[in-house]
Design an enzyme around this catalytic site. Structure first.
Site: not given
Lengths: 401, 257
Positions: B51, B62
């Site tokens: 990824e 995040d």
């Protein structure tokens, strides 16, 4: 229109983990919020705790000079000094009825943080405020007020360390704490249902203004003005006029912050100078680079210092029902001084932007007309910032060039 | 010959009796000059899918490690254009997935993204701020180019919602282990195992577990393991501290799960 959309604008661009609490809030808006018992309880709090209704004050001296009647909707007189309390009391009460025990909120200038902390104290709820580390430094007195109300303050050190980063951090915290916590969002922006919920809580401004206009000068205003950062005070003022065909002739004028006004400078005017994009859960107008990174914003008024704007404003802008203009730091500071001297009212630097448009461009309004500026907050909080700039302007308080 | 699809890559690992490995690395990390070398090293060290994080100024899903990596990459001038140019012609064994927030994709143009990503060998996209209700335009753009839009589900995604995703999902399913952001927890909570179990029951696609994964023991302890694991923050931390991709992958590849 699709649920949660204003034309193409709005939506719910959030991590999947935030969808369940947004649905829960949506259901609470449909059931609890709309119930007569809830509305009655909220009206009581707004009256007895926040000090509503606020007056509509005619600026007699300035009106004489301008040749039309300039009126101020006095949100500066709401408890804690700004319109923010209309929103936080409503959301805190809703959260309490939803069974939540804690409020979290972002704040930039600190006004929304103070209003959330006060509402939490009043209703016996825990409260955590996320605030950019830069803002913590420049808004020290509001930090003290939040702490005095018992709120925990979390300085946010990521990104530009201002309002947009505080929102990111509050959203992250909400992912973790959603079971017992309500995110008391500060403006009519963010993912659905916040733009609608916050607007509905702020429309008390426009509804009162309508009634007072009819009572005090026997008709609807010719124009209403408000400053636009995220846009909650403005949409609260505009919506009762925008949604009523009988008020179709009332001009709705939103004022964005232009910063220093130099070419290429950072500003806070996404409707006039930005482009459509996605930030903080919504599709709306944004200050961004060509490849979609969010640009830092700037305004002398911390409360307007945000790179986005609520989706309903983006829509009213695109349909032309409301007009949006840009006012610079210097103009706002001049209006700040003029209103203080001529009318005995210190306006927030945010509200000074809306006022400045009227003072700078009186020709935009017909002689004998009635113009209402939403004085969204009081300016005591801005004295430090203003005193740094106003020495340059001393003795220059004439309202016409 | 067509390359294996993302789903086939994870299923192949399962057929070999192992859990598929999906490292995440932010584009341009730790430095733009060393990024391609590290991607190649991950590929050579047993990654099934890699990824690639597209940096964004406001990465709301995040934690601090990925956010800092994103900030560094932006400061070094990394953007989607640059990222796709680096990925083109790498001829990797592993599959490639772009993970990025919606706005940079939207500004690039969804059609153009689909075409250019496919051209660079990318096989899927993960967009952490694009839930099912908003993903129509991107999904429509990706389908003609055979790119998968990876569904994200978490501990608070109920079975009904999972079924709604299952009706349109392809590639694999990304199960978020915790009610939180990437890279924060040391231990996997109980709810991670339940999320994997429920996702395996609802989806016919393989299930990858991510968020807070940093050592194989976490997965070995699970009675119903995922088909794949994703590790991001732990890898970035390892690289930032001067470690190599190969060292990081070793404990994951030497074990037969």
């Amino acid at each position: 229109m699709k649920k949660g959309r204003f034309g193409d604008f709005g939506g719910q661009f959030v991590p999947e983990l935030l969808m369940p609490p947004l649905w829960e809030l949506e259901r609470a808006c449909e059931t609890i919020f709309s119930s007569p018992a809830f509305q009655q309880e909220l009206t009581g709090l707004l009256r007895d705790f926040a000090g509503r209704p606020t007056p509509l004050t005619r600026c007699d001296t300035l009106s004489q000079e301008l040749g039309f009647s300039l009126w101020l909707k006095r949100e500066d007189l709401v408890h804690t000094g700004a319109h923010k309390m209309n929103n936080t009391l409503g959301q805190a009460l809703l959260a309490k009825h939803m069974g939540k025990r804690k409020l979290i909120a972002e704040t930039g200038a600190g006004q929304h943080g103070v209003a959330t902390a006060a509402a939490a104290a009043k209703l016996g709820m825990a409260c955590t405020i996320y605030m950019g580390a830069v803002d913590v430094q420049r808004q020290a007195s509001n930090v003290s007020r939040m702490k005095l109300f018992g709120a925990e303050l979390v300085p946010v050190d990521s990104g530009t360390r201002t309002l947009k980063d505080a929102i990111n951090e509050a959203l992250r915290a909400w992912i973790v704490e959603q079971a017992d916590t309500h995110y008391c969002f500060g403006t009519a922006a963010g993912p659905h249902p916040f733009p609608t919920l916050v607007r509905d809580l702020q429309t008390v401004i426009g509804r009162e203004t309508r009634e007072q206009a009819v009572r005090q000068f026997s008709r609807l205003p010719d124009a209403v003005l408000a400053c636009v950062g995220g846009g909650s005070n403005a949409i609260g003022m505009f919506h009762p006029f925008a949604s009523d065909p009988e008020a179709a002739k009332v001009r709705l004028i939103g004022i964005e912050a232009g910063g220093t006004g130099e070419p290429g400078c950072y500003n806070s005017a996404p409707l006039n100078l930005g482009s459509p994009g996605v930030l903080h859960g919504q599709f709306s107008m944004l200050l961004q680079t060509g490849d979609g990174q969010i640009e830092p914003s700037h305004s002398v008024s911390a409360g307007l210092d945000y790179p986005g704007v609520g989706p309903e404003h983006a829509w009213l802008h695109s349909t032309g029902r409301a007009e949006y203009h840009v006012v610079t730091d210097a103009s706002a500071l001049r209006a700040f001084e003029i209103l203080s001297r001529r009318e005995g009212i210190i306006p927030a630097l945010e509200s000074s932007h809306a006022l400045a448009f009227v003072l700078d461009k009186p020709s935009a309004f017909a002689e004998g007309s009635h113009v209402v500026v939403n004085l969204s907050g009081r300016g005591d909080k801005d004295l430090d910032i203003a005193s740094k700039h106003l020495s340059l302007l001393q003795g220059d308080a004439a309202c016409t060039p | 010959m067509h390359p294996m699809s993302l789903q086939q890559r994870i299923e192949k690992a399962g057929n070999e009796g192992r859990i598929a490995l999906i490292p995440f690395i932010t584009a341009g990390f730790p430095e733009p000059e060393s990024f391609v070398r590290i991607v190649r090293e991950l590929d050579a060290s047993g990654a099934d899918i890699i990824e690639i994080g597209v940096p964004f100024s406001d990465p709301v899903a995040d934690g601090p490690v990925v956010e800092e990596a994103s900030r560094r990459a932006l400061a070094a001038g990394v953007d989607l254009d640059w990222t796709l140019r680096q990925l083109a012609d790498l001829q990797l064994e592993a599959g490639l997935v772009l993970m990025g927030y919606y706005n940079p994709f939207l500004q690039y143009g969804l059609e153009r993204l689909a075409q250019d990503a496919a051209g660079a060998g990318v096989q899927g996209c993960i967009v952490p701020d694009l839930p099912l209700d908003e993903d129509g335009p991107l999904r429509t753009a990706l389908v003609p180019h055979k790119l998968d839009l990876i569904a994200l589900v978490g501990p608070n995604t109920d079975d009904e919602r999972m079924r709604a995703y299952a009706a349109v999902a392809s590639g694999y399913v990304y199960a978020v282990s915790v009610m939180g952001t990437t890279g924060v927890r040391r231990e996997l909570p109980m709810e991670a195992a339940q999320t994997v179990r429920r996702a395996r029951a609802v989806f016919s696609l393989p299930v990858a577990l991510g968020f807070g994964i940093h050592r194989p023991e976490q997965i070995l302890a699970m009675s119903t393991p995922p088909h794949a694991v994703v590790f991001g923050s732990a890898l970035l931390r390892h690289l930032a501290a001067g470690g190599t991709a190969g060292e990081f992958m070793e404990p994951w590849t030497k074990r037969a799960f």
